[in-house]
Scaffold this active site. Structure first.
Site, PDB file in Angstrom:
ATOM      1  N   THR A 124       0.815  -1.264  -0.010  1.00 59.85           N
ATOM      2  CA  THR A 124       0.048  -0.056  -0.018  1.00 59.85           C
ATOM      3  C   THR A 124       0.880   0.934  -0.106  1.00 59.85           C
ATOM      4  O   THR A 124       0.725   2.214  -0.761  1.00 59.85           O
ATOM      5  CB  THR A 124      -0.807  -0.156   1.261  1.00 59.85           C
ATOM      6  OG1 THR A 124      -1.757  -1.049   1.060  1.00 59.85           O
ATOM      7  CG2 THR A 124      -1.720   1.218   1.517  1.00 59.85           C
ATOM      8  N   ARG A 178       5.150  -7.352  -7.666  1.00 57.31           N
ATOM      9  CA  ARG A 178       4.920  -8.801  -7.968  1.00 57.31           C
ATOM     10  C   ARG A 178       3.438  -8.903  -8.013  1.00 57.31           C
ATOM     11  O   ARG A 178       2.589  -8.220  -7.571  1.00 57.31           O
ATOM     12  CB  ARG A 178       5.546  -9.666  -6.629  1.00 57.31           C
ATOM     13  CG  ARG A 178       6.769  -9.775  -6.678  1.00 57.31           C
ATOM     14  CD  ARG A 178       7.140 -10.202  -5.463  1.00 57.31           C
ATOM     15  NE  ARG A 178       6.862  -9.687  -4.197  1.00 57.31           N
ATOM     16  CZ  ARG A 178       6.426 -10.295  -2.979  1.00 57.31           C
ATOM     17  NH1 ARG A 178       6.857 -11.375  -2.837  1.00 57.31           N
ATOM     18  NH2 ARG A 178       5.797  -9.502  -1.797  1.00 57.31           N
ATOM     19  N   ALA A 190       9.320 -14.187  -0.887  1.00 59.78           N
ATOM     20  CA  ALA A 190      10.738 -13.986  -0.247  1.00 59.78           C
ATOM     21  C   ALA A 190      11.062 -14.832   0.873  1.00 59.78           C
ATOM     22  O   ALA A 190      12.169 -14.972   1.232  1.00 59.78           O
ATOM     23  CB  ALA A 190      10.597 -12.492   0.248  1.00 59.78           C
ATOM     24  N   PHE A 194      -1.541   4.517  11.129  1.00 54.94           N
ATOM     25  CA  PHE A 194      -2.895   3.855  11.200  1.00 54.94           C
ATOM     26  C   PHE A 194      -3.815   4.618  12.132  1.00 54.94           C
ATOM     27  O   PHE A 194      -3.276   5.607  12.834  1.00 54.94           O
ATOM     28  CB  PHE A 194      -2.648   2.461  11.941  1.00 54.94           C
ATOM     29  CG  PHE A 194      -2.258   1.207  11.166  1.00 54.94           C
ATOM     30  CD1 PHE A 194      -3.112   0.213  11.002  1.00 54.94           C
ATOM     31  CD2 PHE A 194      -1.130   1.395  10.226  1.00 54.94           C
ATOM     32  CE1 PHE A 194      -2.768  -0.778  10.128  1.00 54.94           C
ATOM     33  CE2 PHE A 194      -0.896   0.166   9.358  1.00 54.94           C
ATOM     34  CZ  PHE A 194      -1.770  -1.013   9.510  1.00 54.94           C
ATOM     35  N   TRP A 242      -3.032   5.058   2.880  1.00 50.51           N
ATOM     36  CA  TRP A 242      -4.388   4.274   2.809  1.00 50.51           C
ATOM     37  C   TRP A 242      -5.697   5.069   3.032  1.00 50.51           C
ATOM     38  O   TRP A 242      -6.605   5.075   2.068  1.00 50.51           O
ATOM     39  CB  TRP A 242      -4.495   3.365   4.319  1.00 50.51           C
ATOM     40  CG  TRP A 242      -5.651   2.541   4.168  1.00 50.51           C
ATOM     41  CD1 TRP A 242      -5.466   1.119   3.614  1.00 50.51           C
ATOM     42  CD2 TRP A 242      -6.869   2.735   4.661  1.00 50.51           C
ATOM     43  NE1 TRP A 242      -6.794   0.459   3.939  1.00 50.51           N
ATOM     44  CE2 TRP A 242      -7.679   1.378   4.459  1.00 50.51           C
ATOM     45  CE3 TRP A 242      -7.398   3.783   5.545  1.00 50.51           C
ATOM     46  CZ2 TRP A 242      -8.986   1.392   5.001  1.00 50.51           C
ATOM     47  CZ3 TRP A 242      -8.510   3.451   6.036  1.00 50.51           C
ATOM     48  CH2 TRP A 242      -9.488   2.345   6.024  1.00 50.51           C
TER      49      TRP A 242
END
Length: 552
Positions: free
Chosen positions: A70, A91, A270, A378, A406
């Site tokens: 994000t 990816r 990964a 957040f 976000w």
């Protein structure tokens, strides 16, 4: 507040031809998959020297969430806000996490790549093509044994497993060939998830179709009865496997919610592979835009290290800046707070857990490139917690910059983008972690001591025998790709924070000769995950109008 999928479904997308034209990609260089997706055919010209590459990595992932993808997407949009040409390289999502517990890999809130549903569900068919190509090789190996076994392959020493792009623990160990002589030779086999396939790594590291073909030819499939290695080239099926991947090799172009070009291609995890999107996608972005932002999987100890020591060497360009994503919530969890209590201010736990971030900062600084910490905001973060975290970051002589992508999209990362414009102009010299000519064990020790903070490596008797054999075969000069749990610097997922003086246990090595690296399997890491008790698939649905719900 709308859900991620609701935001995505209400997005105003531009035709992909218009997205491409703004970064100089011509219509005849696109292979469109509808109006909003395309594969790209670019020439092999050099990357302009003044174009900059930014690597986004993070602290160790936690159940609290870090939002690295994000942040990467929102940061790409932020460059548009400051009138800079930018493209993103990411990816592709694997169906395993989408249907499991982690969800998709297209960002969240107002920092997403779209069309979100398409990207998370089969996209342009790259993963199905990889799965089919991988299993075609498996079928050809068993068919060769069935019809005389001219290569003298030992069925007990076949190293090429089958794959499936969904978490299925039942398939980790299987017996095949049952049913009599016409049904093949019985032997033990198993399945990995598609993202762990060497073909995935090869796709992501190949420079062109010729390189793809050459790498496929070198894949080790097993050993003869007298312990000699057998490759795809020996089996004579290099061309067949290459043609199955001819389209999958081409990078995919989509866009963000704010119409920033995004090359989304390849998807190795990964923790069990090298964790970076294809070098073709990164190079396409670098050729097309002044700034390219790419993301490495999981924490800086895994995807970050692998991008710097494996992927960037194949791109031919190292990052001009490195961004480490951290959240107050994740660091409090590292400091011992229960995940159900993360919304409550806890300065002591934050300070204790910040050691995890501190180690990642110092690790990335070893490579000689500028490091910036992105504090991903957040709603529950308090002003005091954010200031404490900024102060901690500054004690490591790097900047900590708050980002809120976000909720705000690109506008939430403008300060971060401006800082990166400045740091990307530094002329710092890249310093690799180890010399490519070092012995396998020396490379592994470098990663364990310089990145993980451990004191030594302990090899199982099997791994020790393998290492001795690899040295004889001249494989010891290949880079090391460590398969390790993503949650801890150690090989024990429960040891959070920044432990030290520990031992990393290597149970076995796997030579990936086509990908040109050696995988070291540590601890209990699995190459075929399982589904959780409540998989995300249970909450997904589609109505009669084709509208999807529950996808995230």
């Amino acid at each position: 507040m709308k859900t991620d999928i609701e935001i995505s479904q209400n997005a105003n997308l531009e035709n992909i031809k218009d997205v491409a034209s703004r970064i100089g990609i011509k219509e005849n260089e696109l292979e469109q998959y509808g109006n909003y997706k395309a594969k790209v055919n670019l020439d092999e010209s050099d990357i302009p020297k003044n174009h900059k590459l930014i690597l986004v990595t993070s602290i160790n992932p936690t159940a609290a969430g870090e939002g690295k993808t994000t942040l990467t997407i929102g940061l790409g949009d932020a460059f548009k806000h400051i009138n800079q040409s930018c493209a993103i390289a990411l990816r592709e999502p694997s169906l395993g996490p989408v249907m499991g517990i982690k969800g998709g890999a297209t960002g969240g809130g107002y920092a997403q790549v779209v069309p979100m549903e398409d990207i998370n569900l089969f996209f342009t068919g790259d993963f199905p093509a990889l799965t089919e190509a991988h299993n075609t090789l498996s079928a050809l190996i068993d068919n060769h044994i069935q019809h005389g076994n001219e290569l003298n392959l030992d069925p007990r020493q076949i190293t090429w497993k089958r794959v499936l792009d969904i978490n299925d623990r039942e398939l980790r160990q299987v017996v095949i060939g049952l049913g009599g002589r016409t049904s093949g030779t019985p032997r033990q086999d198993g399945f990995d998830i598609t993202v762990a396939s060497e073909l995935m790594a090869i796709l992501c590291l190949s420079k062109n179709l010729s390189d793809l073909k050459h790498r496929i030819s070198k894949i080790l499939i097993g050993y003869t009865y007298d312990k000699q290695p057998v490759t795809v080239e020996d089996l004579g099926v290099t061309g067949a496997l290459t043609l199955l991947l001819k389209d999958a090799l081409k990078p995919n172009l989509v866009q963000t919610l704010e119409h920033t070009p995004a090359f989304v291609h390849g998807g190795p995890f990964a923790n069990i592979a090298h964790g970076c999107n294809s070098i073709l996608a990164t190079k396409a972005a670098l050729k097309s835009a002044d700034y390219t932002i790419t993301e490495a999987g999981f924490g800086a100890d895994l995807g970050g290290e692998k991008f710097l020591d494996i992927t960037s060497q194949n791109i031919g360009k190292t990052p001009d800046s490195i961004v480490i994503v951290a959240t107050v919530r994740a660091l409090k969890l590292n400091g011992g707070v229960n995940k159900n209590e993360l919304d409550t201010e806890n300065i002591d736990a934050l300070k204790q857990g910040a050691a995890n971030l501190g180690r990642h900062i110092e690790n990335m600084k070893q490579y000689g490139k500028p490091v910036v910490v992105a504090i991903n905001k957040f709603v529950s973060d308090t002003d005091t917690e954010i200031e404490v975290l900024k102060s901690y970051v500054e004690s490591h002589h790097v900047k900590g910059i708050l980002a809120d992508v976000w909720a705000k999209g690109g506008a939430g990362a403008v300060d971060l983008a401006n800082e990166l414009v400045n740091t990307c102009n530094n002329e710092d010299k890249f310093k690799p972690l180890y010399d490519k000519n070092d012995d396998i064990l020396d490379k592994l020790n470098s990663i364990v001591t310089k990145i993980y903070g451990g004191s030594k490596v302990e090899l199982s008797s099997k791994a020790a025998r393998q290492l001795k054999n690899y040295r004889k075969r001249g494989w010891n000069q290949l880079p090391i790709c460590v398969a390790k749990n993503q949650y801890s610097f150690t090989d024990d997922a429960k040891k959070l924070g920044a432990p030290d003086n520990f031992t990393i246990h290597v149970r076995e090595f796997q030579p990936k000769l086509g990908a040109s690296f050696i995988v070291a399997l540590t601890g209990k890491v699995l190459t075929m995950p399982g589904l959780p008790s409540h998989p995300a698939a249970l909450d997904m649905d589609i109505d009669n109008n084709g509208k999807i719900t529950g996808l995230f």
